[in-house]
Design an enzyme around this catalytic site. Structure first.
Site, PDB file in Angstrom:
ATOM      1  CG  HIS A  65      -5.747   2.065   5.271  1.00  0.00           C
ATOM      2  ND1 HIS A  65      -5.116   2.987   6.439  1.00  0.00           N
ATOM      3  CD2 HIS A  65      -4.788   1.168   5.167  1.00  0.00           C
ATOM      4  CE1 HIS A  65      -4.154   2.358   6.671  1.00  0.00           C
ATOM      5  NE2 HIS A  65      -3.715   1.571   5.829  1.00  0.00           N
ATOM      6  CG  ASN A 106      -1.660   1.340   1.375  1.00  0.00           C
ATOM      7  OD1 ASN A 106      -1.770   2.095   0.556  1.00  0.00           O
ATOM      8  ND2 ASN A 106      -2.533   1.406   2.370  1.00  0.00           N
ATOM      9  N   GLY A 154       2.777   2.455  10.709  1.00  0.00           N
ATOM     10  CA  GLY A 154       3.783   3.369  10.708  1.00  0.00           C
ATOM     11  C   GLY A 154       4.421   3.863  11.944  1.00  0.00           C
TER      12      GLY A 154
HETATM   13  P1  13P Z   1       3.209   0.543   7.735  1.00  0.00           P
HETATM   14  O1  13P Z   1       3.699  -1.039   7.038  1.00  0.00           O
HETATM   15  O2  13P Z   1       3.871   1.639   7.073  1.00  0.00           O
HETATM   16  O3  13P Z   1       3.159   0.495   8.976  1.00  0.00           O
HETATM   17  O4  13P Z   1       1.602   0.642   7.055  1.00  0.00           O
HETATM   18  C1  13P Z   1       0.771  -0.358   7.192  1.00  0.00           C
HETATM   19  C2  13P Z   1      -0.367  -0.155   6.383  1.00  0.00           C
HETATM   20  O5  13P Z   1      -1.103   0.624   6.733  1.00  0.00           O
HETATM   21  C3  13P Z   1      -0.630  -0.827   5.153  1.00  0.00           C
HETATM   22  O6  13P Z   1      -1.927  -0.422   4.614  1.00  0.00           O
END
Ligand code: 13P
Length: 251
Positions: free
Chosen positions: A96, A9, A174
């Site tokens: 999401h 993503n 994140g």
């Molecule tokens: P990260 O891998 O950056 O934590 O994000 C996960 C995410 O939201 C994928 O949709």
């Protein structure tokens, strides 16, 4: 049998040129290996048609990160499921947590989006997950049950069988703070039991449930080794070809 899937993503990252370059790199890297999972990249709307033109769709799936809750008309700035499908994309991320949190997407809206995506033969990658407070106060299993029931349980068993689910604990997105493999497995097994309760064991066993949230090459193998974890939805690490491939090859 359900599939193992690693999906990227990209979120709101990369210019068109950068995105096409990254897609080409991933496409090239996949040629050299016998991937043990399906691989998908979900990219900004602006990149879809161009990326579709440079990847081998038999090896690398392409998806959008969202679609509108209407088919067409006076909805300035929105992009519909038919538009996404017309680019050659086969997948769309829906629900999401960033869409739920920042753009007010409710289960009611998501229900509509899922139906519109399915009508275009797009495979929804449907995201669910609790926030930190819900993890800490112990309501996380119930929160995720409710997200699934509200948005998805009006679907027929046949349509439910077309979905991919992604469990993304919001506190792990994140943040560099991954759920432990045990936490992921507990939730994935719970999700599967909720599906089984509604649609039966066969539908539940065939449903791919991905984990998302700070997934990296260094932790992917352990998380993916859990019996109810069927792959990952990857944010930050999907923006670097080597990191993304490090996760793909964790299978
Ligand atoms: P990260 O891998 O950056 O934590 O994000 C996960 C995410 O939201 C994928 O949709």
């Amino acid at each position: 049998m359900r599939k193992n899937i690693v999906a990227g993503n990209w979120k709101m990252n990369t210019t068109l040129a950068e995105g096409v370059g990254l897609a080409k790199d991933v496409n090239e890297a996949l040629k050299g290996i016998d991937a043990k999972c399906d691989v998908v990249i979900c990219v900004p709307f602006t990149h879809l048609a161009s990326v579709a033109g440079v990847i081998d769709s038999s090896k690398l799936g392409l998806g959008a990160e969202n679609c509108a809750d209407h088919v067409k008309g006076a909805y300035t700035g929105e992009v519909s499921a038919p538009m996404v499908a017309s680019t050659g994309a086969g997948y769309v991320i829906l629900g999401h947590s960033e869409r739920r949190q920042y753009y007010g997407e409710t289960s009611e809206i998501l229900k509509t989006k899922v139906n519109l995506a399915l009508a275009e033969n797009l495979t929804p990658i449907f995201c669910i997950g609790e926030v930190l407070e819900e993890r800490e106060n112990g309501t996380f299993l119930d929160v995720v049950t409710k997200q699934i029931e509200e948005a998805l349980f009006d679907l027929s068993a046949e349509d439910f069988g077309k979905l991919i689910l992604a469990y993304e604990p919001v506190w792990a997105i994140g943040t560099g703070k991954t759920a432990t493999a045990e936490q992921a497995e507990e939730m994935h097994a719970h999700i599967r039991s909720v599906i089984a309760g509604k649609y039966g064991n066969e539908v539940a066993e065939n449903c791919s449930i991905l984990y998302g949230g700070s997934c990296k090459p260094s932790n992917a193998k352990e998380i993916f080794s859990k019996p109810d974890v069927d792959g990952g939805l990857i944010g930050g690490a999907a923006l670097d070809c080597a990191s993304f491939m490090g996760i793909v090859t964790a299978f």
